[in-house]
Structure formats: C-alpha cells, structure tokens
Motif scaffolding. Sequence first.
Motif, PDB file in Angstrom:
ATOM      1  N   GLY A   1       0.601  -1.220   0.115  1.00  0.00           N
ATOM      2  CA  GLY A   1       0.010   0.417   0.597  1.00  0.00           C
ATOM      3  C   GLY A   1       0.863   1.202  -0.430  1.00  0.00           C
ATOM      4  N   LEU A   2       2.047   1.183  -0.613  1.00  0.00           N
ATOM      5  CA  LEU A   2       3.395   2.208  -0.304  1.00  0.00           C
ATOM      6  C   LEU A   2       3.471   2.886  -1.410  1.00  0.00           C
ATOM      7  N   HIS A   3       3.805   4.272  -1.647  1.00  0.00           N
ATOM      8  CA  HIS A   3       4.605   4.303  -3.041  1.00  0.00           C
ATOM      9  C   HIS A   3       5.431   4.799  -2.988  1.00  0.00           C
ATOM     10  N   SER A   4       6.755   4.739  -4.378  1.00  0.00           N
ATOM     11  CA  SER A   4       8.635   5.167  -4.452  1.00  0.00           C
ATOM     12  C   SER A   4       8.227   6.009  -5.481  1.00  0.00           C
ATOM     13  N   CYS A   5       9.302   6.700  -4.974  1.00  0.00           N
ATOM     14  CA  CYS A   5      10.700   7.596  -6.213  1.00  0.00           C
ATOM     15  C   CYS A   5      11.761   7.420  -6.057  1.00  0.00           C
ATOM     16  N   PRO A   6      12.435   6.682  -7.468  1.00  0.00           N
ATOM     17  CA  PRO A   6      13.602   6.264  -7.846  1.00  0.00           C
ATOM     18  C   PRO A   6      14.132   7.922  -7.491  1.00  0.00           C
ATOM     19  N   GLN A   7      15.131   7.887  -7.251  1.00  0.00           N
ATOM     20  CA  GLN A   7      15.633   9.782  -7.778  1.00  0.00           C
ATOM     21  C   GLN A   7      17.141   9.290  -7.787  1.00  0.00           C
ATOM     22  N   MET A   8      17.653   8.990  -9.205  1.00  0.00           N
ATOM     23  CA  MET A   8      18.541   9.711  -9.892  1.00  0.00           C
ATOM     24  C   MET A   8      19.485  10.635  -9.085  1.00  0.00           C
ATOM     25  N   ALA A   9      18.854  12.112  -8.537  1.00  0.00           N
ATOM     26  CA  ALA A   9      19.074  13.373  -9.246  1.00  0.00           C
ATOM     27  C   ALA A   9      20.263  13.070  -7.272  1.00  0.00           C
ATOM     28  N   TRP A  10      19.876  12.066  -6.861  1.00  0.00           N
ATOM     29  CA  TRP A  10      20.644  12.277  -5.645  1.00  0.00           C
ATOM     30  C   TRP A  10      22.023  11.874  -5.595  1.00  0.00           C
ATOM     31  N   SER A  11      22.370  11.613  -6.667  1.00  0.00           N
ATOM     32  CA  SER A  11      23.980  10.893  -7.313  1.00  0.00           C
ATOM     33  C   SER A  11      25.011  12.360  -7.258  1.00  0.00           C
TER      34      SER A  11
END
Length: 223
Positions: free
Chosen positions: A163-173
């Motif tokens: 029931g959760l969502h996510s956001c993968p973020q290459m921005a953190w690199s």
Amino acid sequence: MILDVYEAVTSRRAVRGFDDRPVPREVLERVLSAAAWSPSGSNLQPWHAYVLTGEPLAELKKRAGERVAAGDPWDEREYEMYPSALKSPYHERRSAFGKERYSALGITRDDWESRQRAASANWQCFGAPAALFCYIDRDMGRPQWADLGMFLQSVMLLLRAEGLHSCPQMAWSVYRKTVAEVLTPPDGLVLFCGMSIGFEDVTVDYIRTGRAPLDETVTFVEG
C-alpha cells in the motif's frame, strides 16, 4: 493490502508528494527481505542498500536543503545518466516527460526559477518519511548494474503490495557527498540512486506519464 502482480506493475509510478505517516520498520524489512530474491548473474547480489528514517533522514534533508539554499555546485556524477546526444525516439520521450511534468505543476518552459524550485524537492524526498539509497561496488560492470535495476524494481513493486508508493531518484547522485556524510559508505561503493518511500499525498496533482505503444518496443518473431 494485497495486489495482483499486474496491478502492482501498472499502479507503480514515481510519486512526488508524500504525507508524513511513518513507514513501519517491519514493513521495510519484509519488503527488502523479499526483494533480496531478485535475480542477479551468478547470484552476485551486487546491491548495497541503506534505509533512512527519523533523525538521520531529517539530517540529510537539512544538509541537502542548505546546499540548495547556498547554490552549491553539484557533485560530479560518477556515471553517465544519459548519453550526451539522445537520438530519436528517446529524445522525444524525454522532452515529452519534461513538458508533462512541469505542466502538471503549472510551470512554463521559460520559468527557470520555478523549475529549479520543483527540482529541489528531490532532495527533500518529496516529504517522504523514509528513503533508500542504493550503492554498487565501483568494480562491477554493466550486467551488475542491470541486476541493480531488477532489485530496485522488486522493491518498488513490493512497496505497492504494502500500500506504499515510491520515487526512484538518480538526482541524489549529484549530492552524493552529502549522502556520504550521513551514511559513511565504504570508499569502494558508487551511489546509483535514492528512493523516496511512503504513503502518497493524494492532494498533490500529477499527470500519469504514458508509455510507447507495444509495436515501438517489442518485436514478435513467430513461426
């Protein structure tokens, strides 16, 4: 909450607005224990994941926010995010994504300040109460980076089942040094991406990014 596999895949998207409900530690452990069964060549399991919640995550957001406010230059990324010259149809797909993303926020193409402000939300994890940072040993090759992607996809689909969502973020690199200050990973690891995790803030508007028709990406060779 139990989702059919097809539903988990098609309902997964990069959510860029989370509420402050905490994500239970046991849920994160259950997800990551199951994701460990993701395939990898010769079972190398080349992923190294760090999960932040509470004060450590708050400290990371604080430090990242201070860098944004000071206008600090980005850290040099340790891998090429996109080819320097994207050919068709990839260039068009990337351009369409950017247009849809900023249109949903009411930001015009020439409003650079608003675009920068929207981008800075990456480094606050879009308000998420949990974040995962995925590293890989710098000696690994392209096949192992592909394994990393399969692990992260497993994590995201399992989060949907919870029931959760996510956001993968290459921005953190490009803020990898700030992340390292908080996590102190071994020198031999490269930060691939972060991932914001939590419950979606349903008051945040979004436009669902489309996908290319099947005949653009799949070729059937039949007898």
